[in-house]
Design a protein around this motif. Structure first.
Motif, PDB file in Angstrom:
ATOM      1  N   UNK A   1      -3.026  -7.395  -1.885  1.00 24.78           N
ATOM      2  CA  UNK A   1      -3.160  -5.742  -1.606  1.00 24.78           C
ATOM      3  C   UNK A   1      -4.098  -5.600  -2.213  1.00 24.78           C
ATOM      4  N   UNK A   2      -3.721  -5.967  -3.632  1.00 23.65           N
ATOM      5  CA  UNK A   2      -4.731  -4.654  -4.620  1.00 23.65           C
ATOM      6  C   UNK A   2      -6.183  -4.697  -5.614  1.00 23.65           C
ATOM      7  N   UNK A   3      -6.487  -6.182  -4.742  1.00 29.73           N
ATOM      8  CA  UNK A   3      -7.760  -6.496  -5.035  1.00 29.73           C
ATOM      9  C   UNK A   3      -8.647  -6.053  -3.859  1.00 29.73           C
ATOM     10  N   UNK A   4      -7.300  -5.823  -2.655  1.00 31.55           N
ATOM     11  CA  UNK A   4      -8.426  -5.519  -1.353  1.00 31.55           C
ATOM     12  C   UNK A   4      -8.438  -3.941  -1.241  1.00 31.55           C
ATOM     13  N   UNK A   5      -7.503  -3.000  -1.455  1.00 35.31           N
ATOM     14  CA  UNK A   5      -7.470  -1.640  -1.858  1.00 35.31           C
ATOM     15  C   UNK A   5      -8.557  -1.494  -2.772  1.00 35.31           C
ATOM     16  N   UNK A   6      -8.722  -1.859  -3.832  1.00 34.91           N
ATOM     17  CA  UNK A   6     -10.063  -2.108  -5.223  1.00 34.91           C
ATOM     18  C   UNK A   6     -11.624  -2.007  -4.332  1.00 34.91           C
ATOM     19  N   UNK A   7     -11.045  -3.029  -3.478  1.00 31.13           N
ATOM     20  CA  UNK A   7     -12.640  -3.281  -3.524  1.00 31.13           C
ATOM     21  C   UNK A   7     -12.652  -2.182  -1.899  1.00 31.13           C
ATOM     22  N   UNK A   8     -11.564  -1.413  -1.767  1.00 28.50           N
ATOM     23  CA  UNK A   8     -11.721  -0.853  -0.088  1.00 28.50           C
ATOM     24  C   UNK A   8     -12.758   0.306  -1.133  1.00 28.50           C
TER      25      UNK A   8
ATOM     26  N   UNK B   1       0.297   1.547  -7.336  1.00 32.15           N
ATOM     27  CA  UNK B   1       0.067   1.690  -8.655  1.00 32.15           C
ATOM     28  C   UNK B   1      -0.503   0.961  -9.510  1.00 32.15           C
ATOM     29  N   UNK B   2      -0.487  -0.344  -9.582  1.00 33.06           N
ATOM     30  CA  UNK B   2      -1.752  -1.292 -10.634  1.00 33.06           C
ATOM     31  C   UNK B   2      -3.431  -1.489 -10.338  1.00 33.06           C
ATOM     32  N   UNK B   3      -3.342  -0.377  -9.653  1.00 32.22           N
ATOM     33  CA  UNK B   3      -4.710   0.240  -9.215  1.00 32.22           C
ATOM     34  C   UNK B   3      -5.270   0.262 -10.515  1.00 32.22           C
ATOM     35  N   UNK B   4      -6.615  -0.774 -10.897  1.00 33.63           N
ATOM     36  CA  UNK B   4      -7.446  -0.233 -11.760  1.00 33.63           C
ATOM     37  C   UNK B   4      -8.856   0.544 -12.256  1.00 33.63           C
TER      38      UNK B   4
ATOM     39  N   UNK C   1      -5.726   8.514  -7.711  1.00 34.62           N
ATOM     40  CA  UNK C   1      -4.410   9.159  -8.304  1.00 34.62           C
ATOM     41  C   UNK C   1      -3.463   8.942  -7.111  1.00 34.62           C
ATOM     42  N   UNK C   2      -2.210   8.160  -7.657  1.00 39.30           N
ATOM     43  CA  UNK C   2      -1.736   7.608  -6.226  1.00 39.30           C
ATOM     44  C   UNK C   2      -0.088   8.195  -6.308  1.00 39.30           C
ATOM     45  N   UNK C   3       0.155   9.119  -5.329  1.00 37.67           N
ATOM     46  CA  UNK C   3       1.657   9.260  -4.770  1.00 37.67           C
ATOM     47  C   UNK C   3       2.116   8.933  -4.661  1.00 37.67           C
TER      48      UNK C   3
END
Length: 243
Positions: A151-158, A194-197, A202-204
């Motif tokens: 998930x982390x890699x996919x959301x950052x890629x998105x 929360x780890x998106x770098x 911003x994370x709510x």
């Protein structure tokens, strides 16, 4: 207009007030229509925004109240204060794109949902400035160990792809950390969120907001709270001067 893209899955599309596949039609005052708030329809026409915002986008399920209208009504006065003495009244354009039950792989570049979102955002950009993407998704990915791990890699890629395709490298992205999902993996997906770098992300946190009897979707009251939380995140982090 100031443009905001609403995307993700069912809790962004809105299930507040939906019971047994029917929406109760109750619109809280915080989500009432306002002539200054428009939505881009599925046919790419602007019309006055009103709940349910995603009725013609997330067509396979019944849509109800989501966070979008509350968000728009909350930020509208601040945007108007940020635009003093410029004649025309500041307006907001909402671009609904969320579809319930979708995994993040369905939002990868080249997939239908991703390309539809980018297309709709480009059309909207012809009428104003895209201010931010509001994203609430991940419950479907919590169902799979493999999807959770990726998930982390996919959301950052998105996020990176959306910014590149809209030619807005600093486009603000406000995501919602899950309030529900597979109990085995929900904490892992939340950790990935929360780890998106990446800058301007911003994370709510929606954890703790009341859920409907299905233990998956936010109640109408919770959607009102979430809309205000998203608005506060936008105002505090991306609007200068703040109001």
């Amino acid at each position: 207009m100031r443009i905001f893209v609403l995307s993700g899955q069912s809790n962004m599309a809105g299930r507040g007030g939906v019971h047994h596949r029917r929406w109760d039609g109750v619109v809280p005052p915080e989500a009432a229509p306002d002539p200054s708030i428009q939505r881009l329809s599925a046919a790419l026409d602007w019309e006055e925004a009103r709940e349910p915002l995603h009725a013609d986008i997330d067509t396979a399920k019944t849509c109800g109240v989501g966070p979008g209208m509350v968000f728009a009504r909350t930020v509208l006065p601040c945007l108007q204060e940020d635009n003093p003495g410029k004649g025309a009244r500041t307006g907001i354009g909402l671009v609904p794109c969320a579809v319930g039950g979708t995994a993040i792989r369905e939002w990868a570049r080249g997939e239908f949902l991703y390309e539809q979102m980018v297309c709709r955002a480009r059309v909207a950009a012809g009428y104003g400035e895209i201010e931010a993407v509001l994203w609430y998704q991940g419950e479907s990915d919590a169902e799979s160990d493999a999807a959770t791990a990726a998930y982390n890699g996919n959301i950052e890629r998105l996020i990176t792809n959306v910014r590149a395709d809209l030619e807005m490298p600093q486009l603000p992205f406000i995501q919602v950390a899950l309030a529900s999902g597979d109990k085995r993996n929900i904490d892992k997906v939340r950790s990935a969120q929360f780890s998106v770098n990446l800058p301007n992300v911003v994370t709510v946190d929606a954890m703790g907001l009341a859920l409907k009897e299905d233990n998956m979707h936010l109640t109408t009251e919770s959607q009102v709270k979430l809309g205000k939380m998203l608005a506060e995140a936008y105002i505090e982090n991306f609007l200068t001067p703040t109001c």
